[in-house]
Design a protein around this motif. Structure first.
Motif, PDB file in Angstrom:
ATOM      1  N   GLU A   1       2.255   1.723  -3.522  1.00 26.84           N
ATOM      2  CA  GLU A   1       1.219   2.192  -4.438  1.00 26.84           C
ATOM      3  C   GLU A   1       0.901   3.663  -4.189  1.00 26.84           C
ATOM      4  O   GLU A   1       0.673   4.424  -5.138  1.00 26.84           O
ATOM      5  N   ALA A   2       0.902   4.075  -2.927  1.00 24.74           N
ATOM      6  CA  ALA A   2       0.641   5.481  -2.596  1.00 24.74           C
ATOM      7  C   ALA A   2       1.746   6.383  -3.147  1.00 24.74           C
ATOM      8  O   ALA A   2       1.474   7.452  -3.710  1.00 24.74           O
ATOM      9  N   ILE A   3       2.999   5.958  -3.004  1.00 23.27           N
ATOM     10  CA  ILE A   3       4.118   6.747  -3.522  1.00 23.27           C
ATOM     11  C   ILE A   3       4.020   6.885  -5.038  1.00 23.27           C
ATOM     12  O   ILE A   3       4.182   7.980  -5.587  1.00 23.27           O
TER      13      ILE A   3
ATOM     14  N   THR B   1      10.846  10.954  -5.698  1.00 18.57           N
ATOM     15  CA  THR B   1      10.077   9.703  -5.645  1.00 18.57           C
ATOM     16  C   THR B   1      11.004   8.528  -5.400  1.00 18.57           C
ATOM     17  O   THR B   1      10.705   7.650  -4.585  1.00 18.57           O
TER      18      THR B   1
ATOM     19  N   PRO C   1       0.810  -1.233   0.000  1.00 20.84           N
ATOM     20  CA  PRO C   1       0.000   0.000   0.000  1.00 20.84           C
ATOM     21  C   PRO C   1       0.838   1.277   0.000  1.00 20.84           C
ATOM     22  O   PRO C   1       0.511   2.230  -0.712  1.00 20.84           O
ATOM     23  N   SER C   2       1.928   1.290   0.751  1.00 21.79           N
ATOM     24  CA  SER C   2       2.749   2.500   0.770  1.00 21.79           C
ATOM     25  C   SER C   2       3.451   2.698  -0.576  1.00 21.79           C
ATOM     26  O   SER C   2       3.594   3.831  -1.035  1.00 21.79           O
TER      27      SER C   2
ATOM     28  N   GLN D   1       0.317  11.764  -9.914  1.00 15.74           N
ATOM     29  CA  GLN D   1      -0.497  12.960  -9.729  1.00 15.74           C
ATOM     30  C   GLN D   1       0.354  14.230  -9.824  1.00 15.74           C
ATOM     31  O   GLN D   1      -0.031  15.185 -10.507  1.00 15.74           O
TER      32      GLN D   1
ATOM     33  N   GLY E   1       1.329   6.559  -6.880  1.00 14.56           N
ATOM     34  CA  GLY E   1       0.152   7.373  -7.187  1.00 14.56           C
ATOM     35  C   GLY E   1       0.426   8.858  -7.000  1.00 14.56           C
ATOM     36  O   GLY E   1       0.030   9.683  -7.838  1.00 14.56           O
ATOM     37  N   ASP E   2       1.115   9.202  -5.917  1.00 19.76           N
ATOM     38  CA  ASP E   2       1.500  10.599  -5.684  1.00 19.76           C
ATOM     39  C   ASP E   2       2.391  11.101  -6.812  1.00 19.76           C
ATOM     40  O   ASP E   2       2.238  12.237  -7.277  1.00 19.76           O
TER      41      ASP E   2
END
Length: 172
Positions: free
Chosen positions: A106-108, A163, A103-104, A114, A110-111
């Motif tokens: 995927e969040a990175i 990133t 999850p972390s 974006q 995704g950020d």
């Protein structure tokens, strides 16, 4: 007359008393593991190995070279994740090996996507405005290319570096 010796014979004579320390052997095993792991990961990326087969081969390799822990494997996987690329195969592998980290990651990613989209939109708008203001070029047919702007490429490289740094902190 004396015997003529090959270079290999001479080297072997001079180094026969040398041996590797336990620390040097462990370091050599780690390097060998890393090289062979990269080969396995490339086979996985090419589609030649399934997730299950890759896990089996990694376990066999760890046993063979007496390398323990999952950190070397996770670092190698994180090193293959490209913030701008398609990482679904690596995320699937990560979900199998370390589901808590998925999850972390995927969040990175995704950020990153974006922020990249926002940055691209800002530069496209700035290029449209500049074309309209400086050259009187406007309309729906105007398609700006932010990649031609050096400042955009610099901001994009900075975003990729940030990133990558965030990804590296997860693997630590």
């Amino acid at each position: 007359m004396g015997e003529i010796k090959s270079t290999l014979d001479l080297v072997m004579e001079r180094t026969r008393h040398l041996s590797m320390s336990a620390e040097e052997k462990a370091h050599q095993h780690e390097e060998d593991f890393s090289r062979r792991l990269q080969g396995l990961l490339q086979q996985f990326a090419d589609g030649a190995l399934s997730v299950e087969r890759l896990q089996t081969r990694i376990s066999e390799l760890q046993t063979e070279l007496a390398v323990t822990g999952r950190q070397p494997v996770l670092r190698a996987i994180f090193g293959r994740i490209d913030p701008d690329g398609d990482n679904q195969a690596w995320l699937d592998l990560l979900a199998q090996l370390a589901p808590a980290l998925c999850p972390s990651m995927e969040a990175i990613l995704g950020d990153h996507r974006q922020e990249q989209a926002t940055l691209k939109q800002e530069y496209e708008t700035a290029q449209r405005d500049r074309l309209a203001r400086d050259h009187g070029i406007r309309g729906s047919a105007v398609v700006p290319n932010p990649l031609l702007d050096a400042a955009y490429r610099e901001h994009l490289a900075g975003l990729q570096a940030r990133t990558r740094q965030r990804i590296d902190t997860i693997s630590a």
